[in-house]
Write a protein that holds these residues in place. Structure first.
Motif: not given
Length: 663
Positions: A441-447, A471-477, A484-490, A542-547
């Motif tokens: 609980d309490g996580a935030t997602v950047r779109v 017709e759109t590409e998305y990244i979810f962080a 540490l962050r995690d990400k997904a794509a659609a 991981v290091l690039v995604f968590n700068p």
């Protein structure tokens, strides 16, 4: 105008006394030649019944089949072709026609055999090869239908023929269509289709009742609807101008099909004026207007076409139209192309029995490519069927409309509604603690999307949902303090169907060391094995995604060997990892190498305890603990101690650069 078919054809068995088979045969042939197929069928049947010559009876059977085919009664046509062939009809064309009728009625097995028999006699005939290809494509279209949803419009349809709807002003609440229903004003029955002469009707949609109201004659003053046959209309974008088809008769003989223009003012139509666009051609029918009204499309058999009935176009020149131009061989074929309609996006829709299709008339859409060349595509199933499908019309600006079909379940030519439901894309992600596997609980997602989307969404109870755009590409962080962050794509680009994207995102807590799986070294060496670099590339991500994090690379050994040797070896191994990360572009300011030798035994985690039944969570793999295990278990435990981990030292890193030296 399109030959209208009967749902059930009454067999005519009355024998007119004093009328011989020869006279019936001559009259039948004349009726067939001028397109009076319904009348021709009646006369051929009478002639066949009285005829004593076997050759003539075979000829009559074939001509009956030809007439049934012309009015779209494909099952009756197949029966009569089969009868003529069985009696010994000498022309191989009967075999081809029979195969076509079997294909249209989707008796593919017998159709295939009949095509093969025909091709044995006429090798390489393109019509037969196209028929075989049409069967293959039909099965493909049925197996992979489009997203169209179709339904018959019961309030509009009658037991007679109802066809060629057009929307008034492009709106979905008023439609004009052609019908031979009992309310039609024509008192005679057409010798072409056996029903009353067609008239134009109007129907309105009741918003309150959510259904179409009872259709009424478009013009009860008989200015537009007359004792002749009217139908197949086109309207300009405002609905104030109408061009329609009229077939005039003189003593029951058709005088040709012509186009007429009329305009509406305050609900009243003006006196129709004949459009002179085709000279002495017997056919000028099925009008359509471009969205801006500058181009008239119509159907004609005038000279200069591709064969059969073709679609032509003529540009407006003041109150008249210029010289017609054939739409060319990409659109038109040796068969019939009819009922054009131009959508507001510039696409041309039409019906054809000359292009490869599912049977009878099929609906096709043509659009121009970058080189201004028409590309024609069959609309597939369910818009097309084994019957005749034609007379399509779209609501302006929407992906819905109406068309005509006599497919199975219809009472003849019926009007169907169609719509393509909007494609809906949705993403849903469940967010977990990577250590406990519990919802976080309490996580935030950047779109972030290629359409410019850039927002932060709070996940509730470890769950995140949102609608996506086409017709759109998305990244979810996904991120949360202490993890540490995690990400997904659609990606919705090019998707033909609606789709739900589902992800599980795991955030790793930073309050404990994090093992890097599959890091291996040469025996007794600090040189990284090639297979380890794949795992380290994941750490780079991981290091690039968590700068903003700095980490300590921690290398450990088992208890075999001296303390000093293990300490030195682990330090060099940690440094090897750091060197690799720096080589991959990670700032050295974010990395610390630390070797611990055998001084920090592994503590068994929940996952390890599930994997190995001789361990339980919290066990510390000391030398003393390991010595109590079986030899096989000892090797497993020592391997767990030989590990490379990292732990987060800080989460507020900002890279510092050396100032440029003064000159």
């Amino acid at each position: 105008m399109k030959q209208i078919r009967l749902a059930v054809l009454s067999l005519v068995i009355l024998i007119v006394s004093g009328c011989g088979s020869a006279r019936y045969g001559r009259d039948a042939l004349l009726s067939q030649d001028i397109g009076e197929y319904y009348k021709a069928i009646e006369l051929y049947k009478k002639a066949r019944k009285k005829e004593k010559s076997r050759t003539k009876r075979i000829e009559y059977a074939y001509n009956i089949a030809e007439s049934y085919r012309a009015i779209g009664q494909y099952e009756y046509a197949a029966q009569n072709y089969k009868f003529a062939i069985r009696l010994g009809y000498p022309d191989n064309e009967a075999l081809l026609r029979y195969a076509e009728m079997l294909r249209i009625t989707q008796d593919f097995e017998e159709a295939t055999e009949t095509y093969r028999t025909y091709l044995d006699s006429v090798p390489g005939d393109q019509r037969a090869l196209d028929g075989v290809e049409a069967m293959r494509k039909t099965q493909e279209w049925v197996a992979y239908p489009t997203r169209h949803i179709i339904n018959p419009i019961k309030e509009i349809n009658s037991p007679q023929s109802d066809f060629a709807p057009v929307f008034v002003g492009g709106r979905d609440n008023e439609v004009i269509f052609t019908s031979t229903r009992k309310a039609a004003t024509g008192k005679k029955e057409s010798m072409i289709h056996g029903q009353k002469y067609a008239d134009l009707f109007r129907a309105n949609f009741s918003v309150q009742r959510q259904k179409w109201q009872q259709p009424k004659l478009l013009d009860e003053t008989l200015m537009i609807n007359t004792g002749d046959e009217e139908g197949a209309a086109a309207l300009n974008s405002s609905g104030e101008q109408m061009i329609f088809t009229r077939c005039r008769y003189d003593k029951t003989q058709a005088m040709g099909t012509e186009l007429y223009s009329t305009s509406q003012s305050r609900g009243s139509w003006s006196e129709p004026i004949k459009l002179e666009v085709v000279g002495d051609s017997i056919i000028a029918a099925h009008p359509a207007l471009s969205p801006d009204g500058s181009v008239l499309y119509f159907v004609s058999d005038m000279p200069g076409g591709q064969g059969g009935k073709d679609i032509w176009m003529a540009r407006a020149e003041g109150s008249s139209y210029g010289k017609p131009v054939n739409m060319g061989s990409v659109i038109n074929t040796a068969g019939d192309e009819m009922f054009p309609f131009v959508r507001d996006n510039g696409e041309l829709y039409f019906a054809s029995n000359g292009h490869i299709g599912m049977g009878g008339l099929d609906l096709y859409v043509a659009s121009k490519n970058e080189d201004d060349v028409w590309i024609v595509n069959n609309m597939g199933s369910p818009m097309n069927s084994s019957g005749d499908d034609f007379g399509i019309s779209y609501v302006t600006g929407e992906n819905k409309g109406m068309f005509t079909s006599n497919r199975k379940g219809s009472r003849g030519d019926d009007i169907y509604s169609f719509m393509v439901p909007p494609k809906i894309y949705e993403v849903e992600a469940d967010i977990f603690d990577n250590e406990t596997k519990a919802r976080l609980d309490g996580a935030t997602v950047r779109v972030i999307g290629t359409d410019g989307t850039n927002l932060k969404v709070r996940a509730r109870n470890g769950n995140f949902k949102m609608k996506l755009k086409p017709e759109t590409e998305y990244i979810f962080a996904a991120f949360k303090d202490g993890y540490l962050r995690d990400k997904a794509a659609a990606n919705t680009i090019g998707l033909e169907e609606s789709k739900d994207f589902r992800f599980e995102m795991f955030l790793t807590p930073t309050d404990a060391p994090i093992k890097i799986e599959n890091i291996n070294y040469e025996f007794g060496s600090w040189e990284l094995m090639e297979s380890s670099k794949v795992a380290l590339d994941t750490l780079v991500e991981v290091l690039v995604f968590n700068p903003t994090i700095t980490i300590e690379l921690m290398a450990h050994t088992d208890h075999i060997g001296s303390d000093q040797f293990n300490f030195d070896l682990s330090q060099k191994r940690a440094q090897s990892v750091v060197d690799y990360l720096i080589e991959k572009g990670i700032s050295p300011q974010r990395l610390v190498a630390k070797g611990y030798g055998e001084t920090w035994p592994k503590t068994v985690t929940r996952e390890l305890a599930k994997q190995y039944d001789f361990l339980k969570r919290g066990d510390e793999l000391t030398e003393e603990f390991i010595s109590q295990l079986t030899p096989e278990q000892q090797e497993i435990a020592k391997a767990m101690n030989r590990r490379t981990e990292f732990r987060v030292l800080s989460t507020d890193f900002i890279e510092k650069f050396d100032a440029e030296p003064e000159r």
